[in-house]
Design a protein around this motif. Structure first.
Motif, short mmCIF file in Angstrom:
data_model
loop_
_atom_site.label_atom_id
_atom_site.label_comp_id
_atom_site.label_asym_id
_atom_site.label_seq_id
_atom_site.Cartn_x
_atom_site.Cartn_y
_atom_site.Cartn_z
N VAL A 98 94.13 115.28 89.52
CA VAL A 98 94.77 114.00 89.23
C VAL A 98 95.67 113.68 90.42
CG1 VAL A 98 96.23 112.69 87.65
CG2 VAL A 98 94.75 114.52 86.76
N LEU A 99 95.41 112.55 91.08
CA LEU A 99 96.17 112.17 92.27
C LEU A 99 97.13 111.02 91.97
CD1 LEU A 99 93.43 112.22 95.08
CD2 LEU A 99 94.85 114.11 94.24
N TYR A 100 98.24 111.02 92.69
CA TYR A 100 99.20 109.89 92.64
C TYR A 100 99.92 109.85 93.99
CZ TYR A 100 103.31 112.94 92.43
OH TYR A 100 104.29 113.86 92.75
N PRO A 101 100.47 108.69 94.35
CA PRO A 101 100.35 107.38 93.71
C PRO A 101 99.13 106.64 94.25
CG PRO A 101 101.93 107.24 95.49
CD PRO A 101 101.44 108.67 95.46
N ASN A 102 98.55 105.80 93.42
CA ASN A 102 97.36 105.05 93.84
C ASN A 102 97.78 103.71 94.44
OD1 ASN A 102 98.30 103.99 91.46
ND2 ASN A 102 96.28 103.69 90.52
N THR A 103 98.44 103.76 95.57
CA THR A 103 98.91 102.57 96.28
C THR A 103 98.20 102.46 97.62
OG1 THR A 103 100.74 103.82 97.28
CG2 THR A 103 101.19 102.72 95.19
N PRO A 104 98.14 101.25 98.19
CA PRO A 104 97.41 101.07 99.45
C PRO A 104 98.10 101.72 100.65
CG PRO A 104 98.48 99.02 98.76
CD PRO A 104 98.58 99.96 97.62
N LEU A 105 99.43 101.86 100.62
CA LEU A 105 100.13 102.47 101.75
C LEU A 105 100.00 103.98 101.70
CD1 LEU A 105 103.42 100.34 101.88
CD2 LEU A 105 101.39 100.14 103.31
N ALA A 106 100.05 104.60 102.88
CA ALA A 106 99.92 106.06 102.96
C ALA A 106 100.99 106.75 102.14
CB ALA A 106 100.01 106.50 104.42
N GLY A 107 100.56 107.76 101.38
CA GLY A 107 101.50 108.48 100.53
C GLY A 107 100.96 109.86 100.20
N LEU A 108 101.46 110.43 99.10
CA LEU A 108 101.10 111.79 98.74
C LEU A 108 99.61 111.94 98.47
CD1 LEU A 108 101.85 114.68 98.07
CD2 LEU A 108 102.49 113.91 95.76
N ALA A 109 99.00 110.97 97.80
CA ALA A 109 97.58 111.08 97.50
C ALA A 109 96.75 111.22 98.76
CB ALA A 109 97.12 109.86 96.69
N GLN A 110 97.06 110.43 99.77
CA GLN A 110 96.34 110.51 101.04
C GLN A 110 96.59 111.84 101.75
OE1 GLN A 110 98.06 107.92 99.96
NE2 GLN A 110 96.58 106.24 99.85
N GLU A 111 97.82 112.35 101.63
CA GLU A 111 98.13 113.64 102.23
C GLU A 111 97.34 114.77 101.57
OE1 GLU A 111 100.61 114.37 104.91
OE2 GLU A 111 99.88 112.31 105.13
N VAL A 112 97.19 114.70 100.26
CA VAL A 112 96.43 115.72 99.52
C VAL A 112 94.97 115.69 99.94
CG1 VAL A 112 95.59 116.41 97.24
CG2 VAL A 112 98.01 115.81 97.56
N MET A 113 94.38 114.51 99.95
CA MET A 113 92.97 114.41 100.33
C MET A 113 92.76 114.84 101.78
SD MET A 113 91.52 111.01 98.33
CE MET A 113 92.79 109.88 98.89
N GLY A 114 93.73 114.53 102.64
CA GLY A 114 93.63 114.95 104.03
C GLY A 114 93.67 116.46 104.18
N ALA A 115 94.49 117.13 103.37
CA ALA A 115 94.58 118.59 103.43
C ALA A 115 93.26 119.23 102.98
CB ALA A 115 95.73 119.07 102.56
N PHE A 116 92.66 118.70 101.91
CA PHE A 116 91.35 119.22 101.46
C PHE A 116 90.32 119.04 102.57
CE2 PHE A 116 93.15 119.44 97.30
CZ PHE A 116 92.30 120.22 96.52
N ARG A 117 90.34 117.88 103.19
CA ARG A 117 89.34 117.58 104.22
C ARG A 117 89.52 118.51 105.42
NH1 ARG A 117 90.19 112.75 104.13
NH2 ARG A 117 91.74 112.58 105.81
N ARG A 118 90.73 118.72 105.85
CA ARG A 118 90.98 119.54 107.04
C ARG A 118 90.67 121.02 106.78
NH1 ARG A 118 96.72 117.98 109.54
NH2 ARG A 118 95.90 119.30 111.24
N GLU A 119 90.81 121.44 105.52
CA GLU A 119 90.48 122.83 105.19
C GLU A 119 89.03 122.99 104.74
OE1 GLU A 119 93.26 125.16 103.05
OE2 GLU A 119 95.02 124.03 103.74
N LYS A 120 88.29 121.85 104.86
CA LYS A 120 86.86 121.85 104.53
C LYS A 120 86.61 122.34 103.09
CE LYS A 120 85.22 122.41 109.28
NZ LYS A 120 86.51 121.95 109.86
N VAL A 121 87.43 121.80 102.19
CA VAL A 121 87.30 122.10 100.77
C VAL A 121 86.98 120.80 100.05
CG1 VAL A 121 88.48 122.90 98.68
CG2 VAL A 121 88.87 124.05 100.86
#
Length: 305
Positions: A198-221
């Motif tokens: 479950v991700l938050y916040p679902n806003t257009p500006l960069a925030g925690l949700a984008q940071e979480v998805m970026g971490a998964f992507r960079r760790e190839k998970v």
């Protein structure tokens, strides 16, 4: 204010003149005093107010009803002027006024109340108003002068806004207490592969949700996003309902909802996230300056700890 000041001066002068010429309190009749200086002073006061204060008679000088009314009000006028001056001086030092603060989800659970509480203890007469706004809404509200300061994460660079880093908060994984990962002392990004998130916040500006998805992507998970919600309370509520896991900040762990537990996140790319205070660069109000002094003091303590 200038008119009040003149009124105070004239009223005070009338009172002094009344003393000089020994006003008979019961009849409001004063003895004749010779010499042009006193007459000039009387005429000057009458010209200043635009009303007749003295009546010259064969018996001497008599106070008009206007003068008597002014004499009656002089103590109140002088006291009000003193209070107005005192309030102006206190406002100039940031001891009076209004502080409008833009807040958001998890920030209000820990750090922001500490800052506001410390400021209120120093300046209890400043009125503090809180407004729950998203990052984009805070930026707009700052430019429209609807808030004095805002708190949010990952603020965009804006030429008219100043940003002060308050602290960097460590990250945690939230889950239901019955989940298998709850038995671990810490949880890695790899542990969360294919887990419903479950991700938050679902806003257009960069925030925690984008940071979480970026971490998964960079760790190839591979991340499995179950839901995206607006705020941390809703997010943790869904975690309690066993609809998924979440990654949140240390502030988010203050939400002790039934069944929710939190474990430190282990990640090479998402160790912490910033909380910043934002205000208008052109705002030089004493109240803002006083509040930012409190924020800088807290930020300095956080750096040293």
């Amino acid at each position: 204010m200038r008119q009040v000041h003149h009124g105070c001066e004239v009223g005070h002068a009338v009172a002094e003149l009344a003393k000089q010429v020994r006003v008979e309190r019961e009849h409001a009749i004063v003895a004749q005093q010779q010499g042009p200086p006193l007459s000039r002073q009387m005429r000057q006061m009458e010209d200043e107010l635009g009303v007749e204060l003295f009546v010259r008679t064969a018996r001497g000088i008599q106070l008009t009803e206007a003068a008597q009314s002014l004499l009656h009000d002089v103590p109140n006028i002088l006291e009000l002027a003193r209070l107005a001056r005192e309030r102006a001086l206190r406002a100039g030092k940031g001891m009076l006024g209004d502080l409008h603060v833009g807040i958001f989800g998890s920030g209000v659970l820990n750090v922001i109340p500490k800052l506001i509480g410390a400021f209120h203890a120093q300046r209890p007469e400043v009125r503090i108003r809180l407004r729950n706004l998203t990052k984009g809404e805070q930026i707009q509200a700052l430019r429209e002068h609807r808030i004095t300061v805002g708190f949010h994460r990952l603020p965009p660079v804006e030429p008219d806004l100043a940003v002060l880093l308050v602290l960097r908060e460590p990250m945690y994984v939230g889950m239901h207490e019955s989940h298998a990962l709850a038995r671990q002392a810490e949880v890695s990004i790899r542990d969360l592969e294919r887990q419903p998130m479950v991700l938050y916040p679902n806003t257009p500006l960069a925030g925690l949700a984008q940071e979480v998805m970026g971490a998964f992507r960079r760790e190839k998970v591979q991340i499995a996003v179950e839901q995206e919600v607006e705020d941390v309370t809703t997010c943790v509520g869904l975690v309690c309902a066993r609809l998924g896991l979440c990654i949140t900040t240390e502030s988010g762990t203050m939400l002790r909802l039934p069944g929710a537990v939190f474990r430190p996140l282990r990640s090479r790319f998402l160790k912490d996230i910033e909380l910043s205070c934002v205000h208008r660069k052109a705002d030089h109000s004493p109240v803002l300056a006083a509040f930012m002094e409190v924020v800088r003091g807290y930020a300095g303590d956080a750096d040293r700890s």
